[in-house]
Design a protein around this motif. Sequence first.
Motif, mmCIF file in Angstrom:
data_model
loop_
_atom_site.group_PDB
_atom_site.id
_atom_site.type_symbol
_atom_site.label_atom_id
_atom_site.label_comp_id
_atom_site.label_asym_id
_atom_site.label_seq_id
_atom_site.Cartn_x
_atom_site.Cartn_y
_atom_site.Cartn_z
ATOM 1 N N LEU A 1 0.856 -1.172 0.000
ATOM 2 C CA LEU A 1 0.000 0.000 0.000
ATOM 3 C C LEU A 1 0.894 1.224 0.000
ATOM 4 O O LEU A 1 1.750 1.365 0.884
ATOM 5 N N GLN A 2 0.725 2.065 -0.994
ATOM 6 C CA GLN A 2 1.524 3.281 -1.146
ATOM 7 C C GLN A 2 3.014 2.967 -1.103
ATOM 8 O O GLN A 2 3.808 3.656 -0.465
ATOM 9 N N GLY A 3 3.395 1.869 -1.785
ATOM 10 C CA GLY A 3 4.798 1.493 -1.900
ATOM 11 C C GLY A 3 5.407 0.850 -0.672
ATOM 12 O O GLY A 3 6.599 0.552 -0.651
ATOM 13 N N LYS A 4 4.611 0.603 0.356
ATOM 14 C CA LYS A 4 5.127 -0.004 1.587
ATOM 15 C C LYS A 4 4.444 -1.350 1.814
ATOM 16 O O LYS A 4 3.246 -1.483 1.619
ATOM 17 N N LYS A 5 5.258 -2.324 2.252
ATOM 18 C CA LYS A 5 4.722 -3.659 2.499
ATOM 19 C C LYS A 5 4.155 -3.756 3.901
ATOM 20 O O LYS A 5 4.702 -3.197 4.852
ATOM 21 N N GLY A 6 3.046 -4.480 3.993
ATOM 22 C CA GLY A 6 2.410 -4.672 5.278
ATOM 23 C C GLY A 6 1.751 -6.031 5.368
ATOM 24 O O GLY A 6 1.751 -6.800 4.404
ATOM 25 N N SER A 7 1.197 -6.310 6.525
ATOM 26 C CA SER A 7 0.398 -7.511 6.734
ATOM 27 C C SER A 7 -0.788 -7.130 7.610
ATOM 28 O O SER A 7 -0.763 -6.108 8.298
ATOM 29 N N MET A 8 -1.832 -7.959 7.557
ATOM 30 C CA MET A 8 -2.996 -7.696 8.404
ATOM 31 C C MET A 8 -3.438 -9.005 9.055
ATOM 32 O O MET A 8 -3.682 -9.996 8.376
ATOM 33 N N MET A 9 -3.501 -8.973 10.371
ATOM 34 C CA MET A 9 -3.961 -10.116 11.163
ATOM 35 C C MET A 9 -5.239 -9.705 11.892
ATOM 36 O O MET A 9 -5.602 -8.527 11.905
ATOM 37 N N TYR A 10 -5.892 -10.691 12.488
ATOM 38 C CA TYR A 10 -7.090 -10.393 13.272
ATOM 39 C C TYR A 10 -7.008 -11.077 14.624
ATOM 40 O O TYR A 10 -6.340 -12.086 14.791
ATOM 41 N N GLU A 11 -7.692 -10.472 15.599
ATOM 42 C CA GLU A 11 -7.857 -11.050 16.927
ATOM 43 C C GLU A 11 -9.331 -11.005 17.265
ATOM 44 O O GLU A 11 -10.013 -10.023 16.965
ATOM 45 N N ILE A 12 -9.814 -12.066 17.900
ATOM 46 C CA ILE A 12 -11.225 -12.190 18.264
ATOM 47 C C ILE A 12 -11.340 -12.274 19.778
ATOM 48 O O ILE A 12 -10.628 -13.044 20.416
ATOM 49 N N ASN A 13 -12.246 -11.487 20.354
ATOM 50 C CA ASN A 13 -12.580 -11.609 21.770
ATOM 51 C C ASN A 13 -14.034 -12.056 21.823
ATOM 52 O O ASN A 13 -14.948 -11.239 21.715
#
Length: 137
Positions: free
Chosen positions: A64-76
């Motif tokens: 995104l916008q030339g930068k690498k990322g990751s997305m995780m989730y947490e559930i309560n």
Amino acid sequence: MRKLYILFLALSFLSFIPKTETNQFVGRWTGEDNGDIGYMVFDAEGYASFEIKGQVFGGKEFTLQGKKGSMMYEINNTTKPIEVDFIVTQLETGEQKRMLCIAKFTDANNMRFAMGFNNTRPTAFTELNAIRLKREK
């Protein structure tokens, strides 16, 4: 030897525990917002992604916008409604941001989902913040 036997019994017992609500989320979900169809994916490894108009945001690695990322989730799942956090991590710096959400299952394959804005978790499902999601089979 006795410790191994106890460990084996404990592991056997754990396999009979029913799946938690966290496992209910795993899958590909479809929703419609203002005529646009989008998808939300929760994988078994804890990664999440969104797909809207062919654009994918999230997962193990995305740009995104030339930068690498990751997305995780947490559930309560001890709260009502269920609290869902999406954690977006910029891979280069380790900087993290959270999107605070809530969810409520209407049955095994349908849920209401609401995202908060301005770092605030919603407390209810409204016309402005909520969407209905259906699990794809």
